[in-house]
Design a protein around this motif. Structure first.
Motif, mmCIF file in Angstrom:
data_model
loop_
_atom_site.group_PDB
_atom_site.id
_atom_site.type_symbol
_atom_site.label_atom_id
_atom_site.label_comp_id
_atom_site.label_asym_id
_atom_site.label_seq_id
_atom_site.Cartn_x
_atom_site.Cartn_y
_atom_site.Cartn_z
ATOM 1 N N SER A 57 0.842 -1.194 0.000
ATOM 2 C CA SER A 57 0.000 0.000 0.000
ATOM 3 C C SER A 57 0.881 1.248 0.000
ATOM 4 C CB SER A 57 -0.937 0.004 1.203
ATOM 5 O OG SER A 57 -0.211 -0.061 2.403
ATOM 6 N N THR A 58 0.526 2.184 -0.858
ATOM 7 C CA THR A 58 1.301 3.412 -0.993
ATOM 8 C C THR A 58 0.932 4.386 0.120
ATOM 9 O OG1 THR A 58 -0.338 4.446 -2.404
ATOM 10 C CG2 THR A 58 1.359 3.136 -3.502
ATOM 11 N N GLY A 59 1.698 5.443 0.217
ATOM 12 C CA GLY A 59 1.427 6.466 1.225
ATOM 13 C C GLY A 59 0.064 7.102 1.028
ATOM 14 N N ALA A 60 -0.313 7.323 -0.227
ATOM 15 C CA ALA A 60 -1.623 7.916 -0.521
ATOM 16 C C ALA A 60 -2.748 6.980 -0.092
ATOM 17 C CB ALA A 60 -1.731 8.230 -2.004
ATOM 18 N N GLU A 61 -2.579 5.685 -0.338
ATOM 19 C CA GLU A 61 -3.593 4.713 0.080
ATOM 20 C C GLU A 61 -3.700 4.650 1.600
ATOM 21 O OE1 GLU A 61 -2.085 1.261 -1.885
ATOM 22 O OE2 GLU A 61 -3.330 1.561 -3.662
ATOM 23 N N ASN A 62 -2.558 4.700 2.277
ATOM 24 C CA ASN A 62 -2.573 4.678 3.745
ATOM 25 C C ASN A 62 -3.293 5.905 4.300
ATOM 26 O OD1 ASN A 62 -1.180 2.264 3.891
ATOM 27 N ND2 ASN A 62 0.812 3.246 4.043
ATOM 28 N N THR A 63 -3.038 7.064 3.711
ATOM 29 C CA THR A 63 -3.696 8.294 4.145
ATOM 30 C C THR A 63 -5.197 8.201 3.920
ATOM 31 O OG1 THR A 63 -1.718 9.571 3.644
ATOM 32 C CG2 THR A 63 -3.770 10.797 3.824
ATOM 33 N N GLU A 64 -5.581 7.714 2.749
ATOM 34 C CA GLU A 64 -7.005 7.578 2.435
ATOM 35 C C GLU A 64 -7.679 6.597 3.387
ATOM 36 O OE1 GLU A 64 -9.944 6.588 -1.341
ATOM 37 O OE2 GLU A 64 -7.829 6.032 -1.450
ATOM 38 N N ASN A 65 -7.031 5.468 3.677
ATOM 39 C CA ASN A 65 -7.592 4.490 4.614
ATOM 40 C C ASN A 65 -7.778 5.090 6.000
ATOM 41 O OD1 ASN A 65 -7.820 2.428 2.754
ATOM 42 N ND2 ASN A 65 -5.831 1.530 3.257
ATOM 43 N N ARG A 66 -6.802 5.873 6.448
ATOM 44 C CA ARG A 66 -6.886 6.499 7.761
ATOM 45 C C ARG A 66 -8.075 7.461 7.817
ATOM 46 N NH1 ARG A 66 -1.833 7.045 8.195
ATOM 47 N NH2 ARG A 66 -1.658 9.014 7.091
ATOM 48 N N GLU A 67 -8.242 8.265 6.758
ATOM 49 C CA GLU A 67 -9.357 9.211 6.707
ATOM 50 C C GLU A 67 -10.699 8.489 6.646
ATOM 51 O OE1 GLU A 67 -8.553 11.785 3.409
ATOM 52 O OE2 GLU A 67 -6.820 12.699 4.391
ATOM 53 N N LEU A 68 -10.760 7.400 5.885
ATOM 54 C CA LEU A 68 -12.002 6.639 5.777
ATOM 55 C C LEU A 68 -12.381 5.988 7.107
ATOM 56 C CD1 LEU A 68 -11.517 5.000 2.255
ATOM 57 C CD2 LEU A 68 -13.146 6.801 2.884
ATOM 58 N N LYS A 69 -11.393 5.500 7.835
ATOM 59 C CA LYS A 69 -11.674 4.905 9.143
ATOM 60 C C LYS A 69 -12.211 5.950 10.114
ATOM 61 C CE LYS A 69 -8.506 1.039 8.758
ATOM 62 N NZ LYS A 69 -7.309 0.359 9.250
ATOM 63 N N LYS A 70 -11.666 7.163 10.066
ATOM 64 C CA LYS A 70 -12.183 8.251 10.909
ATOM 65 C C LYS A 70 -13.634 8.543 10.556
ATOM 66 C CE LYS A 70 -7.887 10.810 11.674
ATOM 67 N NZ LYS A 70 -7.190 12.078 11.375
ATOM 68 N N ARG A 71 -13.927 8.583 9.245
ATOM 69 C CA ARG A 71 -15.280 8.859 8.776
ATOM 70 C C ARG A 71 -16.244 7.760 9.219
ATOM 71 N NH1 ARG A 71 -19.089 12.346 7.819
ATOM 72 N NH2 ARG A 71 -20.337 11.887 6.016
ATOM 73 N N ILE A 72 -15.821 6.523 9.139
ATOM 74 C CA ILE A 72 -16.658 5.397 9.579
ATOM 75 C C ILE A 72 -16.961 5.519 11.060
ATOM 76 C CG2 ILE A 72 -16.635 2.900 10.000
ATOM 77 C CD1 ILE A 72 -15.172 2.624 7.286
ATOM 78 N N ARG A 73 -15.948 5.840 11.871
ATOM 79 C CA ARG A 73 -16.169 6.001 13.324
ATOM 80 C C ARG A 73 -17.192 7.096 13.595
ATOM 81 N NH1 ARG A 73 -10.818 5.069 13.970
ATOM 82 N NH2 ARG A 73 -10.284 7.264 14.015
ATOM 83 N N LEU A 74 -17.064 8.215 12.897
ATOM 84 C CA LEU A 74 -18.001 9.324 13.078
ATOM 85 C C LEU A 74 -19.420 8.904 12.689
ATOM 86 C CD1 LEU A 74 -18.547 12.325 13.683
ATOM 87 C CD2 LEU A 74 -18.035 12.786 11.280
ATOM 88 N N LEU A 75 -19.555 8.232 11.560
ATOM 89 C CA LEU A 75 -20.880 7.790 11.113
ATOM 90 C C LEU A 75 -21.485 6.766 12.067
ATOM 91 C CD1 LEU A 75 -20.255 7.522 7.273
ATOM 92 C CD2 LEU A 75 -21.647 9.231 8.463
ATOM 93 N N GLU A 76 -20.657 5.878 12.624
ATOM 94 C CA GLU A 76 -21.162 4.912 13.603
ATOM 95 C C GLU A 76 -21.645 5.618 14.865
ATOM 96 O OE1 GLU A 76 -17.833 2.251 13.980
ATOM 97 O OE2 GLU A 76 -18.596 0.925 12.390
ATOM 98 N N GLN A 77 -20.934 6.653 15.301
ATOM 99 C CA GLN A 77 -21.366 7.418 16.472
ATOM 100 C C GLN A 77 -22.676 8.140 16.189
ATOM 101 O OE1 GLN A 77 -17.998 9.946 17.213
ATOM 102 N NE2 GLN A 77 -16.893 8.388 18.391
ATOM 103 N N GLU A 78 -22.781 8.748 15.007
ATOM 104 C CA GLU A 78 -24.017 9.434 14.645
ATOM 105 C C GLU A 78 -25.176 8.449 14.565
ATOM 106 O OE1 GLU A 78 -23.135 11.407 10.974
ATOM 107 O OE2 GLU A 78 -21.993 13.009 11.959
ATOM 108 N N ASN A 79 -24.936 7.280 14.029
ATOM 109 C CA ASN A 79 -25.964 6.258 13.933
ATOM 110 C C ASN A 79 -26.438 5.828 15.319
ATOM 111 O OD1 ASN A 79 -27.679 4.500 12.635
ATOM 112 N ND2 ASN A 79 -26.129 2.904 12.353
ATOM 113 N N GLU A 80 -25.507 5.675 16.254
ATOM 114 C CA GLU A 80 -25.873 5.282 17.620
ATOM 115 C C GLU A 80 -26.719 6.368 18.285
ATOM 116 O OE1 GLU A 80 -26.302 3.015 20.984
ATOM 117 O OE2 GLU A 80 -25.573 2.428 19.004
#
Length: 97
Positions: A57-80
């Motif tokens: 995985s490239t640096g850009a992919e790692n950055t994108e994955n990190r941002e997506l995981k943050k977004r998922i956490r936020l959406l899960e909190q909003e859903n709860e």
């Protein structure tokens, strides 16, 4: 922790190491630039992945994955929060209250 080297410097060192003449060892190139041989080896491995020479995985992919995981956490909190609000409001609408 030591200050990281600028990306431009890393790219230059890797370019020199890749285009070295036969008989010149990585250890000598690393010493010429004032870095350790393991550091140069790591930079070359990272450059190979970034250039698509080796899988990984490239640096850009790692950055994108990190941002997506943050977004998922936020959406899960909003859903709860919405799930709890719906449960609370459904309790308030029960007959007899």
């Amino acid at each position: 922790m030591p200050k990281p080297y600028p990306q431009e410097f890393r790219d230059d060192v890797v370019r020199v190491a890749r285009n070295r003449e036969p008989g010149v060892h990585l250890k000598q190139i690393a010493a010429d630039f004032g870095i350790s041989e393991s550091c140069l080896t790591n930079w070359m491995k990272t450059a190979d992945v970034e250039d698509g020479v080796k899988p990984g995985s490239t640096g850009a992919e790692n950055t994108e994955n990190r941002e997506l995981k943050k977004r998922i956490r936020l959406l899960e909190q909003e859903n709860e929060v919405l799930r709890r609000a719906a449960a609370y409001l459904s309790q308030a609408n029960l007959p007899g209250k």
